[in-house]
Enzyme design. Structure first.
Site, PDB file in Angstrom:
ATOM      1  N   ASP A 161      40.486  37.124  45.114  1.00  0.00           N
ATOM      2  CA  ASP A 161      39.624  36.088  44.539  1.00  0.00           C
ATOM      3  C   ASP A 161      40.323  34.727  44.593  1.00  0.00           C
ATOM      4  O   ASP A 161      41.496  34.613  44.219  1.00  0.00           O
ATOM      5  CB  ASP A 161      39.294  36.391  43.078  1.00  0.00           C
ATOM      6  CG  ASP A 161      38.470  37.657  42.919  1.00  0.00           C
ATOM      7  OD1 ASP A 161      37.807  38.053  43.896  1.00  0.00           O
ATOM      8  OD2 ASP A 161      38.498  38.248  41.823  1.00  0.00           O
ATOM      9  N   ASP A 190      37.709  38.812  49.156  1.00  0.00           N
ATOM     10  CA  ASP A 190      36.770  39.255  48.138  1.00  0.00           C
ATOM     11  C   ASP A 190      35.945  38.053  47.676  1.00  0.00           C
ATOM     12  O   ASP A 190      35.362  37.352  48.493  1.00  0.00           O
ATOM     13  CB  ASP A 190      37.504  39.934  46.985  1.00  0.00           C
ATOM     14  CG  ASP A 190      36.568  40.750  46.091  1.00  0.00           C
ATOM     15  OD1 ASP A 190      35.381  40.912  46.445  1.00  0.00           O
ATOM     16  OD2 ASP A 190      37.015  41.226  45.041  1.00  0.00           O
ATOM     17  N   ASP A 194      35.016  34.654  40.506  1.00  0.00           N
ATOM     18  CA  ASP A 194      34.623  35.888  39.825  1.00  0.00           C
ATOM     19  C   ASP A 194      34.938  35.836  38.328  1.00  0.00           C
ATOM     20  O   ASP A 194      35.986  35.321  37.913  1.00  0.00           O
ATOM     21  CB  ASP A 194      35.350  37.089  40.435  1.00  0.00           C
ATOM     22  CG  ASP A 194      34.686  37.571  41.713  1.00  0.00           C
ATOM     23  OD1 ASP A 194      33.808  36.867  42.237  1.00  0.00           O
ATOM     24  OD2 ASP A 194      35.077  38.651  42.204  1.00  0.00           O
ATOM     25  N   ARG A 243      25.989  37.105  46.765  1.00  0.00           N
ATOM     26  CA  ARG A 243      26.625  36.766  45.486  1.00  0.00           C
ATOM     27  C   ARG A 243      26.767  35.253  45.327  1.00  0.00           C
ATOM     28  O   ARG A 243      27.876  34.716  45.273  1.00  0.00           O
ATOM     29  CB  ARG A 243      27.994  37.444  45.340  1.00  0.00           C
ATOM     30  CG  ARG A 243      27.929  38.950  45.423  1.00  0.00           C
ATOM     31  CD  ARG A 243      29.267  39.587  45.114  1.00  0.00           C
ATOM     32  NE  ARG A 243      29.205  41.044  45.203  1.00  0.00           N
ATOM     33  CZ  ARG A 243      30.204  41.874  44.957  1.00  0.00           C
ATOM     34  NH1 ARG A 243      31.389  41.374  44.600  1.00  0.00           N
ATOM     35  NH2 ARG A 243      30.048  43.174  45.055  1.00  0.00           N
TER      36      ARG A 243
END
Length: 516
Positions: A161, A190, A194, A243
């Site tokens: 992340d 990734d 997040d 996302r």
């Protein structure tokens, strides 16, 4: 198997010995948290001020960032860490101390509070190195680039992340950042942004998220529903597979963002999440809003959005797009004030404001980028005047700049270097733009321990500065704003005020110097 993102890479205290070893420079001045103030949900739950009122330090390595955290009196002592240069695995080591809990190969903001990390000068780039926020609160990250953080391959950092938050995190404002990868999960990356395991009251504003398989998520699984109260505004999501963001439970406010080339899906509201989606511009994308990859529905309230060349798939099984004509299926009450830009001007406004090193420009709803409101340059002064030094600590003795020499790096039309030491507040020197330096010099060594920076009428504000011993290059002090600057008595022939960031063009009426 879901395809990877089609990559389009962007072109993109201490002793002197410790400073040299770690890249940490310490200032005795205090500073406000960052330019402008927090927005969105980060203003709730007591607000987000970061390191406002704390010591300001300059860091050029990851180890220096950790050293700054570990050198505080406690884990909650406010601090502003100004970062310049490239932060990577080679210069980011674990540092130990009672006020920190760090680790090598990641910027670790763990079990701490009241911290600002802000890029200054020529910029701050976290290269293949993520920023991890865990069990922490009141954090500001502003004007930095984080790129190519991997969870597999080499080197790895932060679970892949760019910025990751988890475990009881509260009140985080991430502003004017550039978060980017060079592919998707199959390439080792990734998420860019997040939040999981009880993370709340977060705002992501004026940032760029691009070239990634995953933009970011709220909640790590369908059962992780303790997150929420997150605002996303004036961000650019570009060349993202999915996302943008993924919402599992909680509430999100998503407004005035520009979405371009969302390859598989966009805002994925699921597992009971509720999203208020206002005045966004969706372009050249697919399935930009809905519930995807789950049977557990989420909800949305929509208004004012523009869908430009957006395609929608059919509803089937776990695939439930909101289009082709999205309508609201819930209502969301927003507790803070905000002003919307019209959706049709969002691409233009976002292109001029979002990302690191854009001058921290913002929007006030007029569809025209604005300089941010300056923060208080001295939190101890409740009503500062930009032309008036701090009255609680006035300089004494003779202004040594009067009659001295002067020079600098650049000057705007109609001004001269000598105007900073003529005793006249109506004359001034300005850099050619928002950065530059001006010096006062003497024919023989002169001892100086205090400076007073006074601005002329109509001046822009100084975002960050350094005061240098020009003879040796040593940093005597650093901070933000104008007024009185103190440092250890130093014998020198030339002293330099280096402006490394500003809002507008500063007008330096006087660069006064004193022996005491």
């Amino acid at each position: 198997m879901r395809r990877s993102v089609a990559v389009r890479l962007s072109a993109l205290l201490a002793t002197g010995a410790l400073a040299a070893a770690t890249g940490l420079a310490v200032s005795t001045s205090t500073a406000s948290a960052a330019t402008g103030g927090a927005t969105g949900y980060a203003t709730q739950n007591g607000g987000t001020t970061g390191g406002a009122g704390g010591q300001t330090v300059r860091a050029t390595t990851g180890t220096a960032i950790h050293q700054a955290l570990c050198s505080r009196a406690s884990s909650s002592t406010p601090i502003v860490i100004q970062v310049e240069g490239t932060i990577n695995h080679g210069n980011t080591a674990k540092v130990s101390g009672s006020s920190c809990n760090t680790a090598a190969g990641v910027i670790e903001l763990k079990q701490i509070s009241n911290v600002t990390i802000v890029g200054v000068g020529s910029g701050a780039v976290f290269d293949q190195l993520g920023i991890h926020i865990r069990e922490s609160s009141n954090i500001i990250i502003q004007n930095v680039t984080v790129r190519n953080v991997k969870k597999s391959g080499s080197p790895t950092s932060n679970g892949g992340d760019a910025i990751g938050m988890e475990s009881g995190v509260r009140n985080v404002w991430v502003d004017h950042t550039t978060l980017e990868a060079s592919g998707g999960e199959s390439e080792g990356y990734d998420g860019l942004f997040d939040m999981k395991d009880n993370t709340q009251y977060v705002t992501l504003s004026y940032s760029i998220l691009r070239n990634s398989g995953r933009g970011g998520l709220i909640g790590s699984s369908e059962s992780d529903r303790s997150n929420g109260y997150v605002t996303f505004h004036h961000n650019l999501y570009q060349n993202i597979d999915s996302r943008a963001p993924l919402l599992r439970g909680g509430i999100a406010h998503v407004y005035n963002n520009h979405y371009k080339s969302l390859n598989e899906s966009g805002i994925n509201s699921r597992a009971g999440a509720r999203a208020k989606v206002d005045n966004n511009y969706f372009e050249d994308s697919k399935d930009v809003l809905g519930t995807f990859y789950t049977s557990e529905a989420g909800y949305w309230q929509v208004s004012g959005n523009i869908f430009d060349n957006v395609t929608w798939s059919s509803r089937s099984g776990d695939n439930n797009p909101a289009g082709p004509n999205p309508t609201s299926n819930t209502s969301v009450s927003i507790p803070y004030a905000y002003t919307l830009d019209a959706a049709n001007c969002v691409p233009g406004v976002v292109s001029q404001t979002a990302g690191a090193n854009k001058g921290l420009k913002v929007s006030d709803g007029s569809c025209t980028p604005q300089n941010p409101d300056p923060t208080d340059p001295d939190p101890t002064d409740p009503d500062p005047d930009p032309t008036d030094p701090d009255p609680t600590d006035p300089p004494t003795g003779t202004n040594l700049s009067l009659g001295a020499g002067a020079d600098g790096s650049s000057k705007a039309d109609g001004t001269s270097y000598g105007n900073v030491r003529d005793g006249n507040l109506s004359t001034y020197w300005s850099p050619s733009g928002s950065t530059g330096s001006v010096s006062v010099k003497w024919g023989s060594a002169t001892t100086v321990s205090k400076a007073n920076v006074r601005l002329a009428s109509g001046s822009g504000t100084i975002g960050s500065y350094r005061v240098l011993n020009h003879d040796t290059g040593a940093v005597l002090a650093s901070g933000s704003g104008s007024g009185v600057i103190g440092f250890a008595p130093t014998s020198l022939k030339k002293i330099t005020l280096e402006i490394t960031s500003a809002n507008g063009t500063p007008r330096i009426a006087e660069f006064e110097t004193y022996a005491s």
